[in-house]
Scaffold this active site. Structure first.
Site, short mmCIF file in Angstrom:
data_model
loop_
_atom_site.label_atom_id
_atom_site.label_comp_id
_atom_site.label_asym_id
_atom_site.label_seq_id
_atom_site.Cartn_x
_atom_site.Cartn_y
_atom_site.Cartn_z
N CYS A 74 0.84 -1.19 0.00
CA CYS A 74 0.00 0.00 0.00
C CYS A 74 0.88 1.24 0.00
O CYS A 74 2.04 1.19 0.34
CB CYS A 74 -0.88 0.05 1.25
SG CYS A 74 -2.12 -1.23 1.31
N GLY B 87 -0.14 -0.23 -4.91
CA GLY B 87 -1.43 -0.87 -4.67
C GLY B 87 -2.43 -0.41 -5.71
O GLY B 87 -2.57 0.79 -5.94
N ASN C 40 -0.03 1.52 5.71
CA ASN C 40 0.76 0.58 4.90
C ASN C 40 1.43 -0.37 5.87
O ASN C 40 2.12 0.04 6.79
CB ASN C 40 1.81 1.34 4.08
CG ASN C 40 2.80 0.41 3.37
OD1 ASN C 40 3.94 0.78 3.13
ND2 ASN C 40 2.37 -0.79 3.02
N GLY C 41 1.24 -1.65 5.64
CA GLY C 41 1.82 -2.67 6.51
C GLY C 41 0.76 -3.69 6.89
O GLY C 41 -0.33 -3.72 6.30
N TYR D 267 12.10 -4.89 -5.02
CA TYR D 267 10.97 -4.87 -5.94
C TYR D 267 9.96 -3.73 -5.75
O TYR D 267 9.56 -3.09 -6.71
CB TYR D 267 10.22 -6.22 -5.87
CG TYR D 267 8.99 -6.24 -6.74
CD1 TYR D 267 9.09 -6.41 -8.12
CD2 TYR D 267 7.72 -6.04 -6.19
CE1 TYR D 267 7.96 -6.41 -8.93
CE2 TYR D 267 6.59 -6.03 -7.00
CZ TYR D 267 6.71 -6.22 -8.36
OH TYR D 267 5.60 -6.19 -9.15
O1 LIG Z 1 7.75 -15.93 -10.92
P1 LIG Z 1 6.50 -15.13 -11.15
O2 LIG Z 1 5.36 -15.65 -10.33
O3 LIG Z 1 6.16 -14.99 -12.58
O4 LIG Z 1 6.74 -13.68 -10.56
C1 LIG Z 1 7.93 -12.98 -10.70
C2 LIG Z 1 7.79 -11.78 -11.61
O5 LIG Z 1 6.70 -10.96 -11.16
C3 LIG Z 1 7.17 -9.61 -10.99
O6 LIG Z 1 7.07 -8.88 -12.18
P2 LIG Z 1 5.76 -8.26 -12.74
O7 LIG Z 1 5.75 -8.56 -14.17
O8 LIG Z 1 4.58 -8.68 -11.98
O9 LIG Z 1 5.91 -6.70 -12.44
P3 LIG Z 1 7.02 -5.64 -12.95
O10 LIG Z 1 6.64 -5.28 -14.32
O11 LIG Z 1 6.87 -4.52 -12.00
O12 LIG Z 1 8.35 -6.29 -12.83
C4 LIG Z 1 8.63 -9.76 -10.69
O13 LIG Z 1 9.33 -8.58 -11.06
C5 LIG Z 1 9.03 -10.93 -11.57
O14 LIG Z 1 9.32 -10.50 -12.87
N1 LIG Z 2 -0.60 -3.90 1.88
C1 LIG Z 2 -0.89 -3.08 2.85
O1 LIG Z 2 -0.06 -2.31 3.34
C2 LIG Z 2 -2.30 -3.22 3.34
C3 LIG Z 2 -2.69 -2.40 4.55
C4 LIG Z 2 -3.73 -3.12 5.41
N2 LIG Z 2 -3.14 -4.26 6.06
C5 LIG Z 2 -4.92 -3.57 4.57
O2 LIG Z 2 -5.12 -4.73 4.37
O3 LIG Z 2 -5.67 -2.78 4.10
MG LIG Z 3 8.98 -8.27 -13.16
#
Ligand SMILES: O=P(O)(O)OC[C@H]1O[C@H](OP(=O)(O)OP(=O)(O)O)[C@H](O)[C@@H]1O
Ligand SMILES: NC(=O)CC[C@H](N)C(=O)O
Ligand SMILES: [Mg+2]
Ligand code: SF4
Length: 499
Positions: free
Chosen positions: A7, A35, A110-111, A262
C-alpha cells in the site's frame, strides 16, 4: 495468489485552505505501483471531513467532478491499497474515517499487523463493532480506545503502539493535526517533505514528494510519531513539526529488504538509500557471485532493469534492451488468477530479435515467485534466436509467507518450496541459474540509514511473533504465552499489562 504489492500512504497539511485533494491525487498517482485495488482521499476543511474511496486505479476513481466535490481544505490524507488483511472490496478501501467521542479520525495504513486477529477479538469482546475486515480498523479502534483516557491524539497513538505488533506506517488525520507514525521495526518506509508555502507532506516514498513539488526533509524514524500542527501566532513557520520518540530504539530495526528489491520505485530514496542504486549494487553482487560467459546482459522490464545494468557494469558484458514492455498493461501481479496472470505475461513483454538473435544472453530479473514470468521470457528469448540464456535473479528464493504487508500467501505457490535450484533451472529451461544470496540482499541496501533488514520471506527469521499456523516455531509462543524465541512479549502478556 503469490507475491503482491502492498500500500501507499500520503498526507498533506497546508497553511491556507486549498486544493489538497489535488495534491493527494498527484501523490497517489506517483504511489500507484504500491497498490492497485482501491484508493481514497479524505479532505479536512477546518475539522469537517469530506471523503471519497472506491475500488480501482487513482485515475479512474478520481475524476474531475469527484475531486471538485471533495472541495478545499488545509489537510488531506490519501491511500492506494493492495489488501493484506480483509477483502479487496470498497468497504475496506482506505483512508478509513472513524467518528468517536472526541472527534473524527482518518487513518491510512501501509503494513500489516501480526496480531490483528487477537486484537480484533479482544476489541469485539469489549463491544467494538467493526465495519470492515481490515487490520487498519483494529489500529483505529486501539487508538480511539486510548484516546478516551489520554489528552491528545498523539498520546493515544503512543499508548496504542504498546499493543500493536507488526508493520505499520500510518498517516493519521485528526480535526487539528496530521500525524505520521512508523512502527519500531521500521518495516515500511515513510518520509517527510516540506512545501514552499510552509506546508508539510508525509508519503510512503520520495517519488510522491516530488509529485507535489515538495522537498525531502527526512524519513520518519522507526518508532517515531511526527506531529504536524498549526504553529502559534508569530512563529517562524506556519506549520510546526514535533516528535514523540518513546518507541524509538525499543526493538532492532528490520526494514523490509524487498522494498529495495521490488516494491519501491527506482526514483525513490528509502531511508536515505536510492532504490536504483541498491538494485544496481545487487546486479554487481550477482556478477561477482554468479558470473557468466555471455555476449549481452538484458533486464526484464521494469524491475529487473537496474540490476541488469549493475551486472553489466561489474562484468563488462554490454547491456542492451532485449525486451519491449507494452505500456498499457499493469503489473501482472494484479491479475486475479493464475490463468489470467499467464495471459498477462504473454502480452506484456516482447523480445527484440535484432538484439538477442545469435547471442549468449544474461537475463536478469528481480525475483522468481511462481516461475511463470521467467519460464515464458526464456522461451521468448530462445524463439527470438538467443543461443544461451543465463538467468540471474536479484533476490534470494522465496520460501516463506510475509506477515508485514506483502501478500506472499502460501508456500504451495512458491516454486522454490517444491523444487531444488537445479530442478528450477531445468523447469524454466535456463542454461544456468543464480540467485542473490541473503547476505548480498542485505548488503545491497546497507548504506541506508537504518539499523537492519527483515529477510523473513527468504530465511524464515520473523522479527516479531506471528500468529499463523505456518510458522510452527512460534506456535508454542502464541498458544502458551511463553516466549521461547526472543524477549518480545506475546499478545497475552501485553493484554495482561493493559489497564
Ligand atoms: O515468478 P513469477 O510468479 O512470474 O513472478 C515474478 C515476476 O513478477 C514480478 O514482475 P511483474 O511482471 O509482476 O511486475 P514488474 O513489471 O513490476 O516487474 C517480478 O518482477 C518478476 O518479474
Ligand atoms: N498492503 C498493505 O499495506 C495493506 C494495509 C492493510 N493491512 C490492509 O489490508 O488494508
Ligand atoms: Mg517483473
Ligand atoms: S517477510 Fe519479506 S516482504 Fe515481508 S517484510 Fe520481511 S523482507 Fe519484506
Amino acid at each position: 495468489m503469490a507475491l503482491e504489492e502492498e500500500c501507499g500512504v500520503f498526507g498533506v497539511f497546508r497553511p491556507e485552505a486549498g486544493y489538497v485533494a489535488h495534491d493527494s491525487y498527484y501523490a497517489l498517482y506517483a504511489l500507484q505501483h504500491r497498490g492497485q485495488e482501491s484508493c481514497g482521499i479524505v479532505v479536512n476543511d477546518d475539522g469537517v471531513f469530506a471523503e471519497h474511496r472506491d475500488v480501482g486505479l487513482v485515475g479512474d476513481v478520481f475524476t474531475a467532478p469527484v475531486l471538485e466535490r471533495l472541495g478545499t481544505g488545509e489537510m488531506a490524507t490519501g491511500h492506494v491499497r493492495y489488501g493484506t488483511t480483509g477483502s479487496r472490496s470498497r468497504i475496506n478501501a482506505q483512508p478509513l474515517v472513524v467518528n468517536h467521542m472526541k472527534g473524527t479520525l482518518a487513518i491510512a495504513h501501509n503494513g500489516n499487523l501480526a496480531n490483528a486477529s487477537e486484537l480484533r477479538r479482544e476489541l469485539e469482546m469489549r463491544g467494538s463493532i467493526f465495519q470492515t475486515t481490515t487490520d487498519t480498523e483494529v489500529i483505529s479502534y486501539e487508538i480511539i480506545h486510548e484516546r478516551l483516557r489520554t489528552k491528545s491524539i498523539e498520546a493515544a497513538v503512543e499508548s496504542a503502539m504498546n499493543y500493536l505488533v507488526g508493520a505499520y506506517s500510518l498517516v493519521v488525520m485528526s480535526p487539528q493535526k496530521l500525524l505520521a507514525i512508523r512502527d519500531p521495526h521500521g518495516f515500511r518506509p515513510l518520509c517527510i517533505g516540506t512545501l514552499d508555502d510552509g506546508g508539510v507532506v508525509f508519503a510512503s516514498e520520495t517519488c510522491a514528494l516530488h509529485a507535489v513539488g515538495a522537498t525531502y526533509l527526512r524519513d520518519v524514524e522507526p518508532g517515531e510519531i511526527v506531529i504536524a500542527e498549526r504553529a502559534p501566532e508569530g512563529a517562524q513557520a506556519p506549520i510546526s513539526l514535533r516528535s514523540i520518540r518513546t518507541h524509538c530504539g525499543t526493538t532492532p530495526h528490520t526494514a523490509c529488504v524487498f522494498e529495495y528489491i521490488y516494491f519501491a520505485r527506482p526514483d525513490s530514496d528509502v531511508d536515505g538509500m536510492s532504490v536504483h542504486t541498491a538494485r544496481q549494487r545487487a546486479g554487481r553482487f550477482l556478477a561477482q557471485s554468479h558470473p557468466a560467459e555471455a555476449d549481452i546482459v538484458v533486464g526484464v522490464p521494469d524491475s529487473g532493469l537496474d540490476a541488469a545494468m549493475g551486472f553489466s557494469q561489474e562484468s563488462g558484458i554490454p547491456y542492451d534492451t532485449g525486451f519491449i514492455k507494452n505500456k498499457y498493461i499493469g503489473r501482472t501481479f494484479i491479475s486475479p488468477g493464475q490463468s489470467s496472470r499467464e495471459r498477462g505475461v504473454r502480452i506484456k513483454l516482447n523480445p527484440v530479435p535484432s538484439v538477442v538473435a545469435g547471442k549468449r544472453v544474461v537475463l536478469v530479473d528481480d525475483s522468481i515467485v511462481r516461475g511463470t514470468t521467467c519460464k515464458r521470457i526464456i522461451r521468448l528469448l530462445r524463439e527470438a534466436g538467443a543461443t544461451e540464456v543465463h538467468f540471474r535473479v536479484s533476490a534470494p528464493p522465496f520460501l516463506n509467507p510475509c506477515y508485514y504487508g506483502t501478500d506472499i500467501d502460501s508456500r504451495e505457490k512458491l516454486i522454490a518450496c517444491h523444487m531444488s535450484e537445479e530442478e528450477i533451472r531445468q523447469d524454466i529451461d535456463a542454461d544456468s541459474l543464480g540467485y542473490l544470496s541473503i547476505e548480498d540482499a542485505r548488503r545491497m541496501a546497507e548504506p541506508a540509514k537504518i539499523g537492519g533488514f527483515c529477510t523473513a520471506c527468504f530465511d524464515g527469521n520473523y522479527p516479531t511473533p506471528v500468529s499463523d499456523p505456518e510458522v510452527s516455531r512460534y506456535k508454542r509462543t502464541i498458544r502458551t504465552g511463553v516466549v521461547k524465541t526472543d524477549d518480545t512479549p506475546t499478545m497475552w502478556q501485553m493484554k495482561e499489562a493493559r489497564p
